[in-house]
Write a protein that holds these residues in place. Structure first.
Motif, PDB file in Angstrom:
ATOM      1  N   LEU A 225      47.068  52.690  75.198  1.00  0.00           N
ATOM      2  CA  LEU A 225      48.313  53.195  75.780  1.00  0.00           C
ATOM      3  C   LEU A 225      48.498  52.687  77.203  1.00  0.00           C
ATOM      4  CD1 LEU A 225      48.588  56.904  74.582  1.00  0.00           C
ATOM      5  CD2 LEU A 225      49.359  54.804  73.476  1.00  0.00           C
ATOM      6  N   HIS A 226      47.430  52.126  77.767  1.00  0.00           N
ATOM      7  CA  HIS A 226      47.493  51.632  79.158  1.00  0.00           C
ATOM      8  C   HIS A 226      47.366  50.104  79.115  1.00  0.00           C
ATOM      9  CE1 HIS A 226      47.159  51.744  83.407  1.00  0.00           C
ATOM     10  NE2 HIS A 226      45.957  52.246  83.581  1.00  0.00           N
ATOM     11  N   GLY A 227      46.352  49.516  79.769  1.00  0.00           N
ATOM     12  CA  GLY A 227      46.267  48.046  79.840  1.00  0.00           C
ATOM     13  C   GLY A 227      46.028  47.381  78.500  1.00  0.00           C
ATOM     14  N   ALA A 254      58.026  52.787  64.072  1.00  0.00           N
ATOM     15  CA  ALA A 254      57.851  53.352  65.421  1.00  0.00           C
ATOM     16  C   ALA A 254      58.625  54.665  65.580  1.00  0.00           C
ATOM     17  CB  ALA A 254      58.282  52.336  66.481  1.00  0.00           C
ATOM     18  N   LYS A 257      58.131  59.983  62.832  1.00  0.00           N
ATOM     19  CA  LYS A 257      57.241  60.947  63.494  1.00  0.00           C
ATOM     20  C   LYS A 257      55.998  61.276  62.660  1.00  0.00           C
ATOM     21  CE  LYS A 257      59.461  61.151  67.214  1.00  0.00           C
ATOM     22  NZ  LYS A 257      58.854  60.532  68.380  1.00  0.00           N
ATOM     23  N   ARG A 262      53.234  53.256  67.343  1.00  0.00           N
ATOM     24  CA  ARG A 262      54.246  53.212  68.396  1.00  0.00           C
ATOM     25  C   ARG A 262      54.628  51.762  68.632  1.00  0.00           C
ATOM     26  NH1 ARG A 262      53.180  57.526  73.172  1.00  0.00           N
ATOM     27  NH2 ARG A 262      53.508  59.358  71.863  1.00  0.00           N
ATOM     28  N   LEU A 263      55.811  51.537  69.116  1.00  0.00           N
ATOM     29  CA  LEU A 263      56.203  50.173  69.441  1.00  0.00           C
ATOM     30  C   LEU A 263      55.461  49.781  70.715  1.00  0.00           C
ATOM     31  CD1 LEU A 263      57.876  47.787  68.646  1.00  0.00           C
ATOM     32  CD2 LEU A 263      59.810  48.764  69.858  1.00  0.00           C
ATOM     33  N   GLY A 265      54.181  48.021  74.024  1.00  0.00           N
ATOM     34  CA  GLY A 265      54.940  47.307  75.061  1.00  0.00           C
ATOM     35  C   GLY A 265      56.292  47.944  75.332  1.00  0.00           C
ATOM     36  N   PHE A 266      56.505  49.133  74.741  1.00  0.00           N
ATOM     37  CA  PHE A 266      57.751  49.867  74.977  1.00  0.00           C
ATOM     38  C   PHE A 266      57.435  51.256  75.511  1.00  0.00           C
ATOM     39  CE2 PHE A 266      62.072  48.634  73.588  1.00  0.00           C
ATOM     40  CZ  PHE A 266      61.839  47.283  73.382  1.00  0.00           C
ATOM     41  N   GLY A 267      58.263  51.718  76.442  1.00  0.00           N
ATOM     42  CA  GLY A 267      58.122  53.077  76.957  1.00  0.00           C
ATOM     43  C   GLY A 267      57.235  53.114  78.184  1.00  0.00           C
ATOM     44  N   ARG A 269      55.742  56.201  81.297  1.00  0.00           N
ATOM     45  CA  ARG A 269      55.794  57.552  81.837  1.00  0.00           C
ATOM     46  C   ARG A 269      56.822  57.678  82.965  1.00  0.00           C
ATOM     47  NH1 ARG A 269      51.981  61.458  82.395  1.00  0.00           N
ATOM     48  NH2 ARG A 269      51.734  61.199  80.162  1.00  0.00           N
ATOM     49  N   TYR A 314      67.362  55.871  68.610  1.00  0.00           N
ATOM     50  CA  TYR A 314      66.076  56.508  68.942  1.00  0.00           C
ATOM     51  C   TYR A 314      65.591  56.013  70.304  1.00  0.00           C
ATOM     52  CZ  TYR A 314      61.041  57.527  68.777  1.00  0.00           C
ATOM     53  OH  TYR A 314      59.775  57.966  69.071  1.00  0.00           O
ATOM     54  N   TYR A 318      65.477  58.197  73.792  1.00  0.00           N
ATOM     55  CA  TYR A 318      64.184  58.465  74.432  1.00  0.00           C
ATOM     56  C   TYR A 318      63.966  57.622  75.697  1.00  0.00           C
ATOM     57  CZ  TYR A 318      61.952  61.340  70.781  1.00  0.00           C
ATOM     58  OH  TYR A 318      61.590  62.352  69.925  1.00  0.00           O
ATOM     59  N   ASN A 323      58.113  47.417  78.637  1.00  0.00           N
ATOM     60  CA  ASN A 323      57.323  47.554  79.861  1.00  0.00           C
ATOM     61  C   ASN A 323      56.597  46.235  80.142  1.00  0.00           C
ATOM     62  OD1 ASN A 323      54.751  47.566  78.437  1.00  0.00           O
ATOM     63  ND2 ASN A 323      55.259  49.658  77.781  1.00  0.00           N
ATOM     64  N   ASP A 325      53.861  45.023  79.591  1.00  0.00           N
ATOM     65  CA  ASP A 325      53.000  44.416  78.580  1.00  0.00           C
ATOM     66  C   ASP A 325      53.764  43.701  77.467  1.00  0.00           C
ATOM     67  OD1 ASP A 325      50.514  45.269  79.681  1.00  0.00           O
ATOM     68  OD2 ASP A 325      50.982  47.295  79.032  1.00  0.00           O
TER      69      ASP A 325
HETATM   70  N1  CMC Z   1      57.325  53.887  70.382  1.00  0.00           N
HETATM   71  C1  CMC Z   1      57.812  54.967  69.739  1.00  0.00           C
HETATM   72  N2  CMC Z   1      57.953  56.184  70.294  1.00  0.00           N
HETATM   73  C2  CMC Z   1      57.553  56.335  71.569  1.00  0.00           C
HETATM   74  C3  CMC Z   1      57.018  55.259  72.321  1.00  0.00           C
HETATM   75  C4  CMC Z   1      56.923  53.988  71.677  1.00  0.00           C
HETATM   76  N3  CMC Z   1      56.435  52.934  72.320  1.00  0.00           N
HETATM   77  N4  CMC Z   1      56.709  55.683  73.567  1.00  0.00           N
HETATM   78  C5  CMC Z   1      57.022  56.989  73.607  1.00  0.00           C
HETATM   79  N5  CMC Z   1      57.534  57.374  72.408  1.00  0.00           N
HETATM   80  C6  CMC Z   1      57.995  58.733  72.043  1.00  0.00           C
HETATM   81  C7  CMC Z   1      56.838  59.611  71.654  1.00  0.00           C
HETATM   82  O1  CMC Z   1      56.593  59.528  70.273  1.00  0.00           O
HETATM   83  C8  CMC Z   1      57.297  60.963  72.088  1.00  0.00           C
HETATM   84  O2  CMC Z   1      58.173  61.459  71.107  1.00  0.00           O
HETATM   85  P1  CMC Z   1      58.232  63.062  70.771  1.00  0.00           P
HETATM   86  O3  CMC Z   1      58.602  63.717  72.079  1.00  0.00           O
HETATM   87  O4  CMC Z   1      59.279  63.169  69.724  1.00  0.00           O
HETATM   88  O5  CMC Z   1      56.872  63.460  70.311  1.00  0.00           O
HETATM   89  C9  CMC Z   1      58.147  60.679  73.336  1.00  0.00           C
HETATM   90  O6  CMC Z   1      58.549  59.305  73.219  1.00  0.00           O
HETATM   91  C10 CMC Z   1      57.374  60.855  74.625  1.00  0.00           C
HETATM   92  O7  CMC Z   1      56.120  60.196  74.501  1.00  0.00           O
HETATM   93  P2  CMC Z   1      54.861  60.586  75.398  1.00  0.00           P
HETATM   94  O8  CMC Z   1      53.682  59.893  74.829  1.00  0.00           O
HETATM   95  O9  CMC Z   1      54.794  62.049  75.635  1.00  0.00           O
HETATM   96  O10 CMC Z   1      55.349  59.944  76.780  1.00  0.00           O
HETATM   97  P3  CMC Z   1      54.459  59.377  77.899  1.00  0.00           P
HETATM   98  O11 CMC Z   1      55.231  59.408  79.138  1.00  0.00           O
HETATM   99  O12 CMC Z   1      53.124  60.020  77.914  1.00  0.00           O
HETATM  100  O13 CMC Z   1      54.308  57.877  77.312  1.00  0.00           O
HETATM  101  C11 CMC Z   1      53.442  55.734  77.105  1.00  0.00           C
HETATM  102  C12 CMC Z   1      54.133  56.742  78.029  1.00  0.00           C
HETATM  103  C13 CMC Z   1      53.385  54.388  77.850  1.00  0.00           C
HETATM  104  C14 CMC Z   1      52.020  56.229  76.808  1.00  0.00           C
HETATM  105  C15 CMC Z   1      54.239  55.559  75.768  1.00  0.00           C
HETATM  106  O14 CMC Z   1      55.551  55.145  76.030  1.00  0.00           O
HETATM  107  C16 CMC Z   1      53.545  54.608  74.794  1.00  0.00           C
HETATM  108  O15 CMC Z   1      52.653  55.026  74.063  1.00  0.00           O
HETATM  109  N6  CMC Z   1      53.974  53.292  74.762  1.00  0.00           N
HETATM  110  C17 CMC Z   1      53.289  52.303  73.937  1.00  0.00           C
HETATM  111  C18 CMC Z   1      52.036  51.788  74.646  1.00  0.00           C
HETATM  112  C19 CMC Z   1      52.353  50.903  75.832  1.00  0.00           C
HETATM  113  O16 CMC Z   1      53.179  50.008  75.760  1.00  0.00           O
HETATM  114  N7  CMC Z   1      51.645  51.142  76.956  1.00  0.00           N
HETATM  115  C20 CMC Z   1      51.797  50.347  78.190  1.00  0.00           C
HETATM  116  C21 CMC Z   1      52.401  51.139  79.300  1.00  0.00           C
HETATM  117  S1  CMC Z   1      52.947  50.168  80.706  1.00  0.00           S
HETATM  118  C22 CMC Z   1      51.531  49.415  81.365  1.00  0.00           C
HETATM  119  C23 CMC Z   1      50.463  50.370  81.737  1.00  0.00           C
HETATM  120  O17 CMC Z   1      50.687  51.375  82.410  1.00  0.00           O
HETATM  121  O18 CMC Z   1      49.312  50.093  81.400  1.00  0.00           O
END
Ligand code: CMC
Length: 391
Positions: A225-227, A254, A257, A262-263, A265-267, A269, A314, A318, A323, A325
């Motif tokens: 979820l991070h690097g 993605a 539920k 998860r997708l 490289g998307f999303g 915090r 969706y 949301y 991001n 990555d």
């Molecule tokens: N694809 C599908 N749904 C998603 C995604 C995604 N990439 N990201 C968040 N959501 C949904 C998640 O399912 C949740 O839905 P619900 O509220 O219905 O359960 C909602 O969005 C909130 O998700 P969360 O996990 O509570 O939010 P967060 O702020 O903790 O998430 C995140 C941040 C980066 C962990 C998340 O967006 C994610 O898992 N992304 C994919 C992994 C990724 O690309 N990580 C790199 C982050 S940027 C570089 C870094 O910091 O390292």
């Protein structure tokens, strides 16, 4: 007193005061020491940006030259450390090895230097030796001789040289790739209180030495979820390319539920809009591939995936955007960095941020030992039952 606020993942908790990095997640703004990331990516080098993050100001030409010379001077890694690489199981992930090696540096360079000059030496040593350790891991995994930096090359050109030069086939880094590596590392250099940085601060808050604190940061960064997301993105794009999975199917999964997928490289915090680093990388990847006359089908897949996701309600509802990555792996692929080293590349880039934040935490008189509380939801008092009487 007695009231404990519940804030999972500390999404709403300011754990420190900081002068290092400013970000605005609504507007998509990122600045290091006040300077916009776009300007740094265009004009700066990774070494200069590291200096800025750690010292608070851009270096003069003389300071920058001195830093560059010292970064080469510190690049040797104790020969005994090479034994570690030889003895890890072949399939070990490079992030596990890196975390162990960074921690081991404390034993090889035990003097802990808390004066200003001593701190400078420690940070130069870290930036330099981690570069050697990463390229060394690559060389040793192939059974090749370890390469050290050349005094006439810059930090980034030297990394590529140390990764790819061999006695029989000299490697000459293309200037476009050296620039691309500078941009990649500048964009990763700091990101305020992300998971690994807050881990580095937390470990450091116990007055743990900088090597051990950074080793914990490397471990945190490893997670998908991070690097670890940069490696996961390339794997996802490759699966689409090679296994005929459609982009629409990936987006559908993605959103489901009941599916943990998860997708990647998307999303984010904090960013609820396009990540400014992804914006720069997207443009940059396209330019570099064009200039080098390289074609990568994964770029077309990534562009299509982004388009399909961003027109889906969706992802819109949301606030999920690409991001850092999402496009970075395609750039690393163009440099021929192996996929299992992508997160190591992120770690090298994040070093200056971790170092600056570790030090800021150490010298801040308001900082205390990190020690969050919890909301207890376990059972009430109950008696101890002797083992023979248990059901
Ligand atoms: N694809 C599908 N749904 C998603 C995604 C995604 N990439 N990201 C968040 N959501 C949904 C998640 O399912 C949740 O839905 P619900 O509220 O219905 O359960 C909602 O969005 C909130 O998700 P969360 O996990 O509570 O939010 P967060 O702020 O903790 O998430 C995140 C941040 C980066 C962990 C998340 O967006 C994610 O898992 N992304 C994919 C992994 C990724 O690309 N990580 C790199 C982050 S940027 C570089 C870094 O910091 O390292």
């Amino acid at each position: 007193t007695g009231y404990i606020s519940f804030d999972p993942g500390f999404a709403n908790t300011g754990s420190c005061k900081s002068t290092i990095t400013y970000m605005d997640g609504e507007k998509g703004i990122l600045r290091y020491r006040g300077i916009p990331i776009e300007e740094l990516a265009e004009h700066s080098s990774f070494v200069e940006t590291s200096y800025l993050l750690i010292n608070g100001e851009l270096p003069t030409r003389e300071q920058l030259n001195r830093t560059s010379v010292q970064l080469n001077d510190h690049s040797l890694v104790h020969e005994d450390m090479q034994n570690f690489y030889q003895n890890f199981p072949r399939a070990s992930h490079p992030m596990g090895i890196l975390s162990a090696m960074v921690n081991a540096l404390r034993s090889f360079y035990p003097e802990l230097l808390y004066t200003d000059e001593g701190f400078e030496e420690t940070f130069l040593r870290l930036l330099s030796k981690v570069r050697t350790m990463a390229s060394m891991a690559h060389k040793i995994s192939r059974g090749h001789k370890v390469e050290y930096p050349r005094p006439d090359y810059t930090y980034c050109a030297n990394f590529l040289h140390m990764m790819f030069n061999t006695p029989v086939k000299p490697y000459i880094a293309r200037k476009e790739l050296v620039k691309a590596l500078n941009v990649f590392w500048i964009l990763h250099a700091d990101h305020e209180q992300n998971c690994s940085t807050s881990v580095v601060r937390s470990v450091g808050s116990a007055r743990t030495n900088i090597y051990a604190s950074l080793s914990a940061g490397v471990s945190a960064l490893w997670g998908a979820l991070h690097g670890g997301a940069n490696q996961a993105v390339i794997q996802m794009l490759t699966d689409i390319h090679e296994q005929g999975v459609s982009v629409q199917d990936v987006v559908r999964r993605a959103k489901d539920k009941n599916d943990p997928f998860r997708l990647m490289g998307f999303g984010h915090r904090v960013y609820k809009t396009y990540d400014p680093r992804a914006r720069i990388l997207k443009k940059y990847v396209d330019e570099v591939l064009n200039r080098l006359k390289l074609q990568d089908p994964l770029l077309d897949i990534a562009l299509e995936l982004e388009e399909v996701a961003l027109s889906d309600s969706y992802f819109v509802d949301y606030n999920l955007y690409p991001n850092v990555d999402f496009y970075s792996g395609i750039l690393l692929k163009a440099m021929q960095i192996p996929t299992n080293m992508f997160t190591v590349m992120f770690a090298i880039g994040r070093l200056p941020g971790w170092i600056a934040q570790w030090q800021e935490n150490l010298i801040d008189p308001e900082q205390r030992l990190t020690r969050p509380r919890q909301i207890y939801i376990g059972s009430n008092t109950r008696p101890y039952i002797p083992i023979d009487e248990r059901q």
